[in-house]
Every structure is written in C-alpha cells, then in structure tokens.
Design an enzyme around this catalytic site. Structure first.
Site, short mmCIF file in Angstrom:
data_model
loop_
_atom_site.label_atom_id
_atom_site.label_comp_id
_atom_site.label_asym_id
_atom_site.label_seq_id
_atom_site.Cartn_x
_atom_site.Cartn_y
_atom_site.Cartn_z
N ASP A 37 0.83 -1.14 0.00
CA ASP A 37 -0.07 0.09 0.13
C ASP A 37 0.76 1.45 0.07
O ASP A 37 1.80 1.38 0.28
CB ASP A 37 -0.82 -0.01 0.99
N HIS A 93 3.90 -2.14 3.16
CA HIS A 93 3.78 -0.96 2.44
C HIS A 93 5.11 -0.63 1.68
O HIS A 93 6.34 -1.01 2.60
CB HIS A 93 3.73 0.17 3.58
#
Ligand code: NI
Length: 328
Positions: A139, A281
C-alpha cells in the site's frame, strides 16, 4: 322758583331716562356683538376641526394606499423570488439526474470491466487449483526509490503481487506504476489522498473516486478495478458509492509501525494461512528488505504467491462492487 326747580328736575330725569335707555341700547348692542363674535368664533373652530379631520382622513387614506402598494410590491418581489427559486431547484434536479445517469453509465462500465477482468483471470488460474495460496499486497506507493527496488526483488523471485497505490503518488511516479503493471502485478486504488473515506461528505468521496479514476486512466489507460480503503475504514454509505470490490487484509505486518525487516518477516509468517492477504507498505525500505525472505519462507511452507485477483478466481470467489474481501 319752584317751577324752575321742577323744570330742572324734569330735565334731569329726562336726561337720565335717555342715559338709561342709551345704556340699555348700547348693552344690547354690545351683547349681541359679543354673542355674534362668539358664535363666529365657534363656527370658525368647527370649520377648523372639520378641516383637521379631513386632513387626517386624507392622510389615513394616503397611508393605506401606500401600504397597499408596498404590500403589492412586496408580494410581487416574493413571487419573483419564489419562481426563481423553483426554477433553480428544477435546474439543480435536472443536473442531479443527468449526473446520476452519467454515474450509472460509469458504474455499468466499471462493472463490465470488473467482470471481464475476473473472467480472464478465471481462465488462467487452473494451475492454482487445490494449492495453498497467499497474496502479498503493498500500500501507499509508488515510491521513487523503494518501489523500483521491490519490483526488482519480485522480478528476481518471479512473484506477482498486488499494489494499492495512491493517485497522488502515481502522479509523482507514473513510470513506476506503469512498470509494476507491465511486470504482471495488479495495480489498484488506495484512493487519491489517503483520506478516511467515512469522514468525507458524499461529494468528497465521489470526487476522490473520480480524480483517482482520472489518474489511473492517464497513467495506466484504465480505471482501477479494486479498492482498498485507507485505514480499512468503511461504512454502508461509502460502500454504496465506491462501486468496486473492497479489499482489506487478513495479516497485518504492522511494518509502518515496527520499521524492522525481521519483525515484518516474523509477523507475515506467523499469521499466514491458505487464502490469506498480507498487508505491507512498499514505501518503507525495511518492508522491502523483508520481502525476499518472506517469499522464500512462504514457498518453503508450501504456498503459491498470487495476486488478489488470481486468488479470488482460484478460490471461485466472484468479487462484486461494494463487497468486502479480507481473505479468500
Ligand atoms: Ni494506506
């Protein structure tokens, strides 16, 4: 002598008589005059009163007429305002209807694209049938440094992952987003600005979706098919607006919190199961550092690494707009 006196007295009496008569006449005259003057003054006062009354009546009439005219003018203005308001409301309603129709068309296109995409996916996931599957998801990117390094690692390991990118970051690094897609990864939406969608107005959510769609169209030539809501924050109202399957996660590596590759590796491995979606991430170097080890670890544990779309298709899950997907 006596007669002289009598004569004198007589004359005096005569004179007195005249005097008295004169006084009476004068008195009557003066009396009548005074009465006349008083009468006249009374008449004068009546006339003045009448005149005042007439003036007052005229003023009342004038005021009433003025008030009537003002009232009519006011009513006329109110009518015009009302008509203007009604006209604007009609126009706004027409605009709203047109936008609604446009959105309906867009939703239909997005749905058709999603279904076509899933059909294509289903046709090529036969090799995963009966296998233990896991999806790595990244993400908040793309980042200009850490994401290309991650892409190098994934290419080296021959792993396809899923990226939930921010429109704002795709604008900054369009080449990185393009490369991710070119190399077989799934690139999907994580909204434009990473706002908590449940805290935005309806217009705010719709505008975010539109802007993000625009960035995807410009950078990748298509709109996103899936959406991961920032913070995993979602509610019924927003679900209805997004018009895409909502993908969350089942394993949170908390890599943003513990910036430590060993910690990321340990959490990914500890939480994994068949059908799991692992959240990381790609904007953190420590997370990228952990990826090669995680891939080896998962493969060692018998897992196939797939994208979210591949996993849904392999597990026979048809994702629908507004549907919540944590794992498969
Ligand atoms: Ni995020």
């Amino acid at each position: 002598m006596i007669s002289e006196k009598i004569k004198k007295l007589n004359r005096r009496a005569e004179w007195l008589k005249f005097l008295i008569l004169g006084v009476i006449i004068v008195s009557v005259g003066v009396g009548a005059g005074v009465a006349g003057v008083m009468n006249w003054r009374k008449h004068e006062a009546e006339i003045a009163a009448e005149q005042r009354e007439r003036v007052a009546r005229r003023k009342i009439m004038e005021r009433e007429q003025r008030e009537r005219m003002e009232r009519e003018e006011q009513e006329r203005k109110e009518r015009i305002e009302r008509e203007e308001k009604e006209r604007m409301e009609r126009e706004a309603e027409a605009r709203r209807m047109a936008e609604e129709r446009k959105r309906e068309v867009e939703r239909k296109e997005i749905l058709e694209d999603l279904e076509k995409w899933q059909r294509g996916m289903a046709a090529r996931v036969g090799k995963f049938t009966g296998k233990k599957l896991v999806a790595l998801t990244f993400d908040d990117g793309p980042n200009g440094v850490t994401t290309p390094r991650l892409l190098d690692i994934l290419r080296e390991k021959q792993v396809r992952a899923t990226f939930f990118m921010l429109g704002r970051m795709m604008q900054n690094f369009p080449e990185v987003a393009k490369r991710a897609e070119m190399e077989g990864h799934e690139v999907e939406s994580h909204t434009m600005y990473h706002n908590d969608l449940t805290k935005l107005s309806r217009e705010g959510v719709e505008s975010d979706m539109q802007v993000t769609d625009g960035v995807f169209l410009k950078v990748l030539g298509r709109k996103p098919r899936l959406m991961r809501p920032p913070y995993g924050a979602m509610n019924e109202a927003v679900r209805g607006m997004v018009g895409r399957p909502l993908v969350y996660w089942t394993v949170d590596t908390l890599d943003w919190k513990y910036r430590n590759a060993a910690s990321v590796h340990q959490r990914a491995m500890a939480g994994v199961f068949d059908g799991a979606v692992i959240l990381m991430h790609d904007i953190h170097a420590t997370s990228v550092d952990a990826v090669a080890g995680i891939v080896d670890g998962l493969r060692g544990a018998g897992y196939e690494l797939v994208t979210v779309g591949e996993m849904a298709a392999a597990k026979g899950v048809k994702m629908v707009p507004g549907g919540n997907y944590y794992g498969f």
